[in-house]
Design an enzyme around this catalytic site. Structure first.
Site, PDB file in Angstrom:
ATOM      1  N   GLU A 145     -26.473 -48.963 -42.745  1.00 54.97           N
ATOM      2  CA  GLU A 145     -25.595 -48.101 -42.923  1.00 54.97           C
ATOM      3  C   GLU A 145     -25.370 -48.129 -44.520  1.00 54.97           C
ATOM      4  OE1 GLU A 145     -22.323 -47.626 -40.631  1.00 54.97           O
ATOM      5  OE2 GLU A 145     -20.930 -47.200 -41.963  1.00 54.97           O
ATOM      6  N   ARG A 146     -25.517 -46.451 -45.182  1.00 61.44           N
ATOM      7  CA  ARG A 146     -25.539 -46.218 -46.380  1.00 61.44           C
ATOM      8  C   ARG A 146     -26.567 -46.991 -47.267  1.00 61.44           C
ATOM      9  NH1 ARG A 146     -22.072 -42.093 -45.487  1.00 61.44           N
ATOM     10  NH2 ARG A 146     -20.389 -42.957 -44.065  1.00 61.44           N
ATOM     11  N   LYS A 265     -14.319 -56.613 -40.055  1.00 61.53           N
ATOM     12  CA  LYS A 265     -13.636 -55.334 -40.416  1.00 61.53           C
ATOM     13  C   LYS A 265     -12.885 -55.059 -38.987  1.00 61.53           C
ATOM     14  CE  LYS A 265     -14.896 -50.443 -40.747  1.00 61.53           C
ATOM     15  NZ  LYS A 265     -15.798 -49.289 -41.362  1.00 61.53           N
ATOM     16  N   GLU A 269     -11.275 -47.522 -39.110  1.00 64.78           N
ATOM     17  CA  GLU A 269     -12.212 -46.534 -38.761  1.00 64.78           C
ATOM     18  C   GLU A 269     -12.685 -46.730 -37.562  1.00 64.78           C
ATOM     19  OE1 GLU A 269     -15.102 -46.809 -42.043  1.00 64.78           O
ATOM     20  OE2 GLU A 269     -13.976 -45.248 -43.055  1.00 64.78           O
ATOM     21  N   ARG A 302     -11.271 -58.200 -44.051  1.00 63.49           N
ATOM     22  CA  ARG A 302     -11.062 -56.904 -45.041  1.00 63.49           C
ATOM     23  C   ARG A 302      -9.981 -56.253 -44.932  1.00 63.49           C
ATOM     24  NH1 ARG A 302     -15.119 -52.685 -44.177  1.00 63.49           N
ATOM     25  NH2 ARG A 302     -15.736 -52.681 -46.264  1.00 63.49           N
ATOM     26  N   ARG A 313      -3.539 -42.364 -47.836  1.00 61.46           N
ATOM     27  CA  ARG A 313      -4.608 -43.612 -47.625  1.00 61.46           C
ATOM     28  C   ARG A 313      -4.619 -44.438 -48.751  1.00 61.46           C
ATOM     29  NH1 ARG A 313     -10.959 -42.162 -46.557  1.00 61.46           N
ATOM     30  NH2 ARG A 313     -11.858 -44.207 -47.187  1.00 61.46           N
ATOM     31  N   LYS A 337     -11.613 -54.042 -51.375  1.00 60.49           N
ATOM     32  CA  LYS A 337     -12.377 -53.033 -52.231  1.00 60.49           C
ATOM     33  C   LYS A 337     -11.870 -52.812 -53.730  1.00 60.49           C
ATOM     34  CE  LYS A 337     -14.666 -50.518 -48.429  1.00 60.49           C
ATOM     35  NZ  LYS A 337     -15.010 -49.033 -47.987  1.00 60.49           N
ATOM     36  N   ASP A 342     -11.949 -45.865 -51.528  1.00 62.94           N
ATOM     37  CA  ASP A 342     -13.159 -46.010 -50.976  1.00 62.94           C
ATOM     38  C   ASP A 342     -14.504 -46.046 -52.061  1.00 62.94           C
ATOM     39  OD1 ASP A 342     -15.112 -46.716 -49.309  1.00 62.94           O
ATOM     40  OD2 ASP A 342     -15.072 -44.942 -48.150  1.00 62.94           O
ATOM     41  N   GLU A 370     -23.266 -45.035 -52.252  1.00 62.17           N
ATOM     42  CA  GLU A 370     -23.220 -44.054 -51.387  1.00 62.17           C
ATOM     43  C   GLU A 370     -22.468 -42.932 -51.929  1.00 62.17           C
ATOM     44  OE1 GLU A 370     -20.339 -45.805 -48.595  1.00 62.17           O
ATOM     45  OE2 GLU A 370     -19.632 -43.862 -47.695  1.00 62.17           O
ATOM     46  N   TRP A 521     -10.306 -37.268 -44.588  1.00 66.42           N
ATOM     47  CA  TRP A 521     -11.561 -37.395 -44.711  1.00 66.42           C
ATOM     48  C   TRP A 521     -12.079 -36.011 -45.207  1.00 66.42           C
ATOM     49  CZ3 TRP A 521     -13.997 -39.981 -39.561  1.00 66.42           C
ATOM     50  CH2 TRP A 521     -13.907 -41.314 -39.733  1.00 66.42           C
TER      51      TRP A 521
HETATM   52  C1  BDP Z   1     -17.199 -46.427 -46.085  1.00 63.31           C
HETATM   53  C2  BDP Z   1     -18.574 -46.146 -45.413  1.00 63.31           C
HETATM   54  C3  BDP Z   1     -18.331 -46.426 -44.121  1.00 63.31           C
HETATM   55  C4  BDP Z   1     -18.148 -47.788 -44.181  1.00 63.31           C
HETATM   56  C5  BDP Z   1     -16.824 -48.244 -44.608  1.00 63.31           C
HETATM   57  C6  BDP Z   1     -16.392 -49.848 -44.592  1.00 63.31           C
HETATM   58  O1  BDP Z   1     -18.255 -44.526 -45.582  1.00 63.31           O
HETATM   59  O2  BDP Z   1     -19.843 -46.255 -43.842  1.00 63.31           O
HETATM   60  O3  BDP Z   1     -18.142 -48.552 -42.628  1.00 63.31           O
HETATM   61  O4  BDP Z   1     -16.669 -47.725 -45.999  1.00 63.31           O
HETATM   62  O5  BDP Z   1     -16.532 -50.154 -45.798  1.00 63.31           O
HETATM   63  O6  BDP Z   1     -17.375 -46.491 -47.605  1.00 63.31           O
HETATM   64  O7  BDP Z   1     -16.086 -50.368 -43.767  1.00 63.31           O
END
Ligand code: BDP
Length: 678
Positions: A145-146, A265, A269, A302, A313, A337, A342, A370, A521
């Protein structure tokens, strides 16, 4: 005859074939093996796999005087740290742990490689953080992913029987910069990760990494008891759910006695979590923490949580976690983060830092680009990392920087940690872009010592990775140090954020309005452009996110006159003709920023072209072509954003800047076919 010619050709090409530079050695380009010192010149007592590696590195690459490696338990307070001293013609490296000796060895090899003076050494090093951890977002099917550097390094289908040589290379590279922990799998975790057959594979990786001082952690899916355990649900307060985790933990620790713990996590999402059962994040985290505690494991929980509600958000993590402060066990660390939205090119820092007074906090950075042009753009991230770590939250008065909140200075903690999402894949050069290697390096160096400057780290990295010739080091360092600001300028200047194309996040889509989908989004949700102005109003009369910051930041950010201009559109909806500090209108300033981003990349191209004499042809041309992509992308960003925002501002593009070369309508049609999950 034909064959003969082929042989001659191969012979002539030999030096190029052998020395073809592919970037696979990263920054570990120590001088030739045969110049190394003989084993008598390395003095050490005892036998231990880590010590053996330290000795082997010296034997292969050290060219200086006799070295003694000493374990010295009285240095325990240095944790993984070490002392290096010159002493009557020899060098003594001492540390409480063998891993400390290994770090000390990499330190002197670095000094040798950067041609530093090591005649009178008197160095004491203690890491800023106990846990210096990479988060891999690698999936069990080999995708990442990413990830922008090819597939995953972990060959799950070959494990546990076949062991790729890259596992050990990876461990060595991490050890060379002090990284001592890794999470192997994606935070969007497959429950299968915890299946016995996968755990046996994980064990093999842990066994390879151990000698390099690296511990393994796993991301876990909160629904694992239900999905792979066959239980009715995964409610953290149910006895049978707890029992399932307990047995799973025992199984893991039987295989991997020094297993680090879990990264979770939850309720974000679409991921499952304790809230699915009416429980809190603390209920979920503590259940796992209690189970891991007897084994010495920890939970990194997280704070990246948000849902498509009416609430801004950027406020959601703070709203959810502050009421839980003090409710977490001492082996839980909240992983936050750097920004509240994000991993944007620039964000205000996350107001959760410092807001939790009785709970351990750690930073999560993103090394993988990303939101910064993938592995196509040269963006050196140390300035971004430093910007966050040096941010003063004022939580405990002036000087309460994020570094001090997370490193144990202001909040004494059982364990301190810092993490970053890796940019590593199976590409030969590991990270896709040769300069993206610098971001892996910089994270490791800052995790070890957050007081190092972005400039020092760049200097070291360039000398180790390319050459120490000033004619190369200085201009290239200049590129690196300005590159993050340049990317901000051509993508999202003045505090703009999240105006990326949906899903894959490559390229601009400020017009993106995913009606019917999640507003949070959609780019239009973030820039709020209209006839009056542009920017997200987070002041008291807007979403009031400013009130989540400690005084005086809440008033500084909340007042358009005092808000730093590089965050003005993050906190304010600003009229198009608002006068900026340099006398330009907001619209003009925006246009100039986009243009200066483009001009800087063009300058990078010119400077790089002058570097040809100092770089091997392979890396020279590869970086050169990536810069071409970056230049094209920068123009794409500038045209897309200015032409689109102009439909609201109705103001002319200032005379001094480069004209758009695209039509807005054409740019709107671009739909890249890149894989993504949201
Ligand atoms: C976002 C990404 C996604 C990740 C999410 C995360 O787009 O792919 O799953 O963060 O950190 O930046 O959980």
């Amino acid at each position: 005859m034909r064959n003969f010619r082929v042989y001659i050709l191969i012979f002539l090409l030999m030096p190029f074939i052998i020395f073809a530079e592919d970037g696979s050695k990263l920054w570990l380009r120590f001088p030739n093996v045969k110049n190394g010192i003989s084993s008598e010149k390395i003095i050490s007592k005892g036998k231990n796999p880590t010590l053996e590696i330290a000795k082997k590195e010296l034997m292969s690459y050290w060219q200086g005087q006799t070295i003694e490696l000493r374990t010295d338990k009285s240095l325990k307070n240095l944790k993984d740290g070490y002392v290096i001293k010159s002493n009557s013609g020899k060098i003594i490296i001492s540390a409480a742990k063998e891993s400390g000796l290994l770090y000390g060895v990499y330190h002197i090899l670095r000094l040798q490689q950067t041609k530093s003076d090591f005649s009178h050494l008197n160095i004491t090093e203690k890491p800023s953080y106990d846990i210096r951890i990479l988060n891999h977002w690698d999936n069990l099917d080999g995708t990442i992913e990413r990830g922008y550097a090819g597939h995953s390094l972990w060959k799950w289908e070959d494990l546990p029987n076949k062991i790729s040589p890259r596992y050990e290379e990876y461990a060595r590279v991490n050890a060379s910069i002090g990284i001592n922990s890794v999470v192997l799998n994606n935070v969007n975790a497959s429950p299968n990760m915890l299946r016995t057959d996968y755990l046996q594979k994980v064990k093999v990786l842990a066994d390879v990494f151990r000698a390099y001082g690296i511990k393994v952690y796993l991301s876990v899916n909160f629904s694992s008891p239900k999905v792979i355990g066959g239980l009715e649900n995964s409610d953290p307060l149910h006895k049978n759910v707890q029992q399932w985790w307990k047995e799973k933990a025992s199984e893991i620790y039987n295989l991997i006695p020094d297993f680090g713990g879990f990264l979770v996590k939850a309720n974000s999402e679409g991921q499952p979590g304790p809230q699915d059962y009416g429980r809190t994040h603390a209920d979920g985290a503590n259940m796992m923490a209690d189970i891991l505690k007897p084994h010495g494991g920890i939970v990194m929980w997280r704070a990246f949580v948000y849902s498509p509600s009416k609430e801004d958000r950027a406020k959601q993590a703070h709203l959810e976690f502050v009421p839980l402060d003090g409710k977490f066990r001492d082996n839980v660390i909240i992983q936050i983060k750097n920004g509240p939205v994000d991993f944007q090119p620039r964000e205000a820092f996350n107001p959760l830092f410092g807001a939790l007074k009785k709970t351990s906090e750690m930073v999560e950075f993103q090394i993988t680009q990303e939101y910064l042009g993938f592995s196509n753009h040269l963006v050196y991230l140390a300035p971004l990392f430093k910007e966050t770590l040096d941010s003063d939250t004022y939580s405990d008065g002036k000087g309460s920087t994020i570094a001090k909140i997370t490193d144990g200075t202001l909040r004494p903690a059982q364990l301190t940690a810092i993490s970053a999402v890796a940019n590593i894949g199976e590409d030969t050069n590991w990270t896709g872009h040769h300069f993206a290697q610098a971001n892996w390096y910089a994270f490791g160096r800052l995790a070890w010592n957050h007081e190092l400057s972005a400039e020092n780290i760049a200097d070291e990295w360039i000398k180790m990775t390319f050459t120490d010739k000033a004619a190369f080091v200085n201009p290239v360092k200049k590129i690196m140090l300005s590159s993050r600001e340049t990317a901000v300028d051509y993508m999202m200047p003045l505090g703009l954020h999240h105006i990326f194309a949906s899903g894959h996040h490559y390229g601009p889509e400020p017009w993106g309005d995913y009606k019917g989908g999640r507003p949070d989004w959609s780019p239009v949700y973030y820039h709020q452009a209209n006839a009056q102005g542009i920017g997200f109003d987070r002041t008291k009369t807007g979403s009031d996110a400013v009130s989540q910051y400690f005084s005086p930041l809440n008033t500084i950010y909340g007042d358009i006159e005092t808000c730093p201009e590089n965050l003005i559109l993050w906190f304010h909806h600003v009229p198009w003709n608002y006068k900026m500090k340099d006398g330009k209108t907001l619209w003009e300033e925006l246009a100039f920023k986009y243009d200066s981003g483009v001009q800087n990349v063009r300058e990078y191209q010119k400077v790089w072209d002058q570097m040809e004499a100092y770089v091997d042809p392979e890396r020279f041309t590869q970086v050169q072509s990536k810069l071409k992509i970056q230049a094209k992308d920068a123009v794409w960003w500038k045209d897309a954003c200015l032409l689109y925002f102009q439909t609201f501002s109705k103001m002319p593009i200032p005379y001094d800047i480069e004209r758009p070369v695209h039509e807005l309508e054409d740019l709107k049609k671009i739909k890249l076919d890149l894989k993504h999950h949201n």
